[in-house]
Scaffold this active site. Structure first.
Site, PDB file in Angstrom:
ATOM      1  N   ASP A 121       0.799  -1.225   0.000  1.00  0.00           N
ATOM      2  CA  ASP A 121       0.000   0.000   0.000  1.00  0.00           C
ATOM      3  C   ASP A 121       0.830   1.274   0.000  1.00  0.00           C
ATOM      4  O   ASP A 121       0.288   2.370  -0.015  1.00  0.00           O
ATOM      5  CB  ASP A 121      -0.881   0.043   1.255  1.00  0.00           C
ATOM      6  CG  ASP A 121      -1.986  -0.989   1.202  1.00  0.00           C
ATOM      7  OD1 ASP A 121      -2.251  -1.502   0.093  1.00  0.00           O
ATOM      8  OD2 ASP A 121      -2.583  -1.271   2.252  1.00  0.00           O
ATOM      9  N   LYS A 180       2.251   4.900  19.130  1.00  0.00           N
ATOM     10  CA  LYS A 180       1.357   6.027  19.428  1.00  0.00           C
ATOM     11  C   LYS A 180       1.831   6.822  20.637  1.00  0.00           C
ATOM     12  O   LYS A 180       1.168   6.861  21.680  1.00  0.00           O
ATOM     13  CB  LYS A 180      -0.076   5.531  19.630  1.00  0.00           C
ATOM     14  CG  LYS A 180      -0.630   4.842  18.381  1.00  0.00           C
ATOM     15  CD  LYS A 180      -2.095   4.499  18.511  1.00  0.00           C
ATOM     16  CE  LYS A 180      -2.684   3.981  17.219  1.00  0.00           C
ATOM     17  NZ  LYS A 180      -1.977   2.835  16.640  1.00  0.00           N
ATOM     18  N   ASP A 229       0.721   5.915   2.716  1.00  0.00           N
ATOM     19  CA  ASP A 229       0.018   4.633   2.672  1.00  0.00           C
ATOM     20  C   ASP A 229      -1.292   4.891   1.944  1.00  0.00           C
ATOM     21  O   ASP A 229      -2.142   5.660   2.420  1.00  0.00           O
ATOM     22  CB  ASP A 229      -0.244   4.162   4.112  1.00  0.00           C
ATOM     23  CG  ASP A 229      -1.047   2.868   4.165  1.00  0.00           C
ATOM     24  OD1 ASP A 229      -1.799   2.582   3.206  1.00  0.00           O
ATOM     25  OD2 ASP A 229      -0.936   2.137   5.158  1.00  0.00           O
TER      26      ASP A 229
END
Lengths: 402, 438
Positions: free
Chosen positions: B184, B236, B292
């Site tokens: 991707d 994250k 992406d």
């Protein structure tokens, strides 16, 4: 000698028609063009066709100079009928104004019959049929009755009548619960004795005022509640039930619906008012001074006012364009009202939904641009109400733009 | 998502030529036609890229001196294709995700070409669904570049690391390092520099990293001070620890295969920390754009980045605004077989595929019009993808990440806001709020 008939159009005043804002911020509601003609022109032109009608009186509380140009122009269009505007010193109500100016209405030639129309009605105005029915009964008046959807009936004056004789048996203005699907269409025909009936109502009110300090003594009187309802109770009113088109013009959205109805009616009664062309579909009114590029596709149900310019490849349907607006190339206008002196840039899109059968509060269907609104190229304005002198550089949907 | 796989069925690795179903397309002849056009689209550059010293070296190695391979020169690559590409629906309902055209060329061909340019000869596509359509398309690619494309079919999803173990026979064939990339990802694919970097540091693995403005949504790669050696990964991060994130492109020595078992495994969560603990994992800063493009919104953003990149390279793939007055703002790629009315205004950031017809006064910006679609007069389209064989009617306004699947028709004058329209659908009323049209 045929009987003398006069017409009265109750045009209201500045405090009325606020639901038509922002269109009525800088223009009197009766003068708002519907199908290329001022709203008030439609009942006036219909009255002018009644045989033997000698005079049309507009009663309202707009300034004289607001109505004067229209009166002058109408007088030119209908030279055989005396046309005038009588200004109430203040809002007197639908019957109050009529009674206040009774001497003017009754001046020679003294009429036997009077047609009365509310301004906010879009109708075929079947005066001839009303006259025919009226001459068959001994009542004081004949109301135009129209069928509406059951869900909306209670917003109007509801009529129950004898199906055989057309005699009104029961009349309630805006009842709380459903009574009938036939409602008061806002168009009436009365014998001249109407004024006696209004006098009775006035006296009744004066008596009430004497006995009840809460009732104010003034000239204000409503035709529907104060006159028609008591007359119905006395079985002195009849109803002409019409299946012809009818629409109350209360909101801007309803003006677009009325526009379509009148344009459709033109194809029967005034085909000369409709424009023809390779890229014109359905009934369309285009003012002679408007410039429409031949590649623009216009219609159905479009009225384009004076001085409007429509660029190449533009698309306009179900819309009212007031004067002097510029619609640029490839621009789309659907289900909208464009006020005067607006500018819509290339590939802009102003659209909305058709007026719903039952309006939802707070939901905007038709887009309305007041005067001098600029819409930037490629911007999309959807179901918005836009106040005057706005420059719109961003797309917007479902909101009022102050 | 891999929890719960208690049973593991026998995996298969097979080459294109070894697939029995070759030529029997499961999705019908129409798809086959499109497959071939995708592979031969005029913007596809059929000439091999100019030889670099490494490429030349590799060329010699594989033809004249096969008995004596230059051990450290990589010839293997694995592309993680994965599943049905549901994030890119409705496009992937009609066409496997790697074959969806990104800037008029199947996504996977962008990657294969870049790998070929870096000397790769042997490519494994890690897939977990029946790849018949891809097989037939990529057969041509194999022949065109003289490479081998193997389909490694997972019968159950193996995550991002499991496919490496599954393809062990190919990736571990010799001692040379191999590339791994997520299908991707779009970027400039600087595989040669990446390879040189990997060979130079001598560690077991290299990760391409890209800088992002908001790292809090990603896994951040933290290196040891003054070094390319990766110290740790922070998923994250709540507070700023750096803004380099994993770009989804890796290079490994075959020894890494010993770290991976044949079971559903995450390369990011299980394998990388282990290599990093041994101080064997390095980060390589990717220059230029990265995206992406696995879902429509990012597909459009990635298209803009790629077109901007082409502009900066003065690429002949872009339409010259000086010679085509209808180009507005640049970054416009139009297949030569598309027909554009000169009164249209197109750009910036527009890709128009083969056989597309653009009518009078059409306005397009930030959108992709795929092959054989028709945009009728005066339509306005922005930030949307019009899938193959679709029609947008006159005076329509289509915007806000609308994605039309294959063979969709939008009737005249409609407003379409953020709709995902499934294939073979005809739209005749406004879609005023984003929704899926079944």
């Amino acid at each position: 000698m045929s009987s003398v008939t006069k017409g009265v159009i109750l045009v209201g005043g500045p405090s009325k028609g606020t639901r038509m804002r922002p269109l009525t911020l800088d223009r009197a509601k009766p003068l708002l063009p519907i199908a290329g003609k001022p709203m008030v022109w439609h009942p006036l032109a219909a009255l002018a066709k009644v045989p033997g009608l000698s005079e049309i009186i507009l009663i309202g509380f707009y300034e004289d100079n607001v109505m004067a140009p229209f009166v002058k122009e109408s007088q030119r269009e209908f030279p055989n009928i005396r046309i005038s505007y009588l200004r109430e010193y203040r809002s007197l109500g639908t019957a109050g104004g009529l009674y206040h100016f009774r001497d003017s209405v009754l001046r020679p030639p003294v009429p036997q019959h009077i047609f009365i129309c509310n301004i906010d009605i879009c109708s075929s105005f079947p005066f001839a049929e009303m006259l025919e029915l009226h001459n068959k009964h001994r009542g004081v008046g004949t109301i135009l009755g129209v069928k509406v959807k059951k869900e909306t009936a209670t917003r109007y004056g509801c009529i129950v009548s004898d199906p055989e004789t057309s005699q009104v048996l029961h009349y309630v203005e805006k009842p709380e619960s459903w009574i009938s699907n036939t409602v008061n269409g806002g168009v009436y025909m009365f014998d001249v004795s109407l004024f006696d009936e209004i006098k009775v109502a006035m006296d009744l009110k004066a008596t009430r005022a004497q006995n009840d300090p809460l009732v104010q003594l003034d000239e204000n009187l409503q035709l529907e509640q104060d006159v028609i309802a008591p007359l119905a109770a006395q079985r002195k009113i009849y109803v002409l039930e019409s299946n012809d088109f009818w629409k109350q013009i209360k909101t801007a959205a309803s003006a677009v619906t009325a526009n379509a109805l009148y344009l459709k009616d033109y194809s029967k009664i005034r085909p000369d008012l409709l424009s023809k062309g390779a890229n014109i579909t359905g009934p369309v009114f285009i003012d002679d001074s408007a410039v429409i590029d031949p590649t623009a596709k216009v219609g159905p149900n479009v009225a384009i006012g004076a001085g409007v310019t429509v660029g190449e490849g533009a698309r306009i349907a179900n819309a009212i364009l007031l004067e002097n607006s510029l619609i640029d190339k490839h621009t789309v206008v659907l289900n909208s009202i464009i006020g005067s002196d607006c500018r819509l840039g290339q590939w802009a899109r102003v659209d909305g939904e058709p007026e719903p059968e039952t309006a939802v509060k707070g939901q905007i269907s038709v887009s309305v641009l007041a005067s001098e609104v600029w819409v930037a190229p490629e911007t999309h304005i959807r179901s918005c109400i836009v106040l005057p002198n706005k420059s719109l550089g961003k797309s917007a949907a479902n909101q009022v733009l102050l | 998502m891999h929890h719960g796989y208690h049973h593991y069925t026998t995996p298969k690795v097979r080459s294109v030529s070894g697939v029995g179903a070759l030529g029997k397309s499961g999705t019908g002849s129409n798809s086959m036609d499109r497959a071939h056009r995708g592979a031969t689209t005029p913007s596809f550059d059929p000439t091999p890229p100019p030889s670099t010293p490494h490429f030349h070296n590799e060329d010699e190695c594989s033809t004249s001196t096969p008995a004596e391979p230059i051990r450290l020169t990589p010839v293997h690559a694995l592309i993680l294709v994965g599943g049905f590409g549901t994030r890119l629906r409705p496009l992937t309902l009609s066409w496997p995700k790697p074959l969806v055209e990104f800037c008029n060329k199947a996504m996977i061909l962008h990657q294969i070409e870049a790998l070929v340019k870096a000397g790769v000869k042997d490519i494994v596509l890690a897939v977990n669904y029946r790849p018949e359509v891809m097989v037939s398309v990529l057969k041509k690619t194999e022949e065109e570049y003289g490479i081998t494309i193997n389909f490694s079919v997972e019968t159950e999803p193996l995550g991002t690391a499991g496919p490496l173990a599954l393809a062990r026979d190919i990736l571990g064939k010799d001692d040379s390092p191999f590339f791994v990339l997520n299908s991707d990802v779009t970027c400039t694919y600087p595989f040669e520099e990446f390879r040189d970097f990997h060979l130079k540091h001598g560690g077991e693995g290299s990760i391409m990293v890209t800088k992002v403005a908001e790292p809090s949504a990603y896994g951040v790669v933290v290196t040891k001070p003054g070094s390319t050696v990766i110290d740790r990964f922070v998923e994250k991060p709540v507070e700023f620890v750096g803004n380099r994130i994993n770009a989804g492109i890796y290079m490994f020595n075959p020894s890494v295969l010993d770290r991976i078992e044949l079971r559903p495994t995450s390369i990011e969560n299980e394998i990388f920390p282990a290599i990093a603990a041994d101080q064997q994992l390095h980060s390589f800063d990717l220059a230029g754009f990265w995206m992406d493009v696995g879902q429509p919104k990012d597909f459009l953003s990635g298209t803009c980045l790629y077109l901007s990149h082409l502009t900066s390279q003065h690429s002949p793939l872009l339409t010259d605004p000086a010679q085509n007055k209808w180009v507005y703002g640049g970054n416009v790629m139009v297949d030569p077989t598309a027909e554009i009315d000169p009164s249209a205004v197109i750009g910036p950031n527009v890709v128009i595929g083969p056989g597309v017809k653009i009518g009078k006064g059409v306005r397009l910006q930030r959108c992709v019009i795929m092959s054989n679609s028709t945009i009728r007069d005066h339509a306005w389209i922005a930030s949307s993808i019009v899938g193959w064989n679709s029609t947008v009617g006159r005076w329509c306004r289509v915007e806000n990440i609308t994605v039309l699947g294959d063979d969709v028709t939008i009737k005249d004058e409609l407003y379409v806001n953020g709709a995902s329209v499934l294939p073979h659908k005809s739209i005749s009323t406004n879609i005023t709020e984003p929704r899926i049209v079944m």
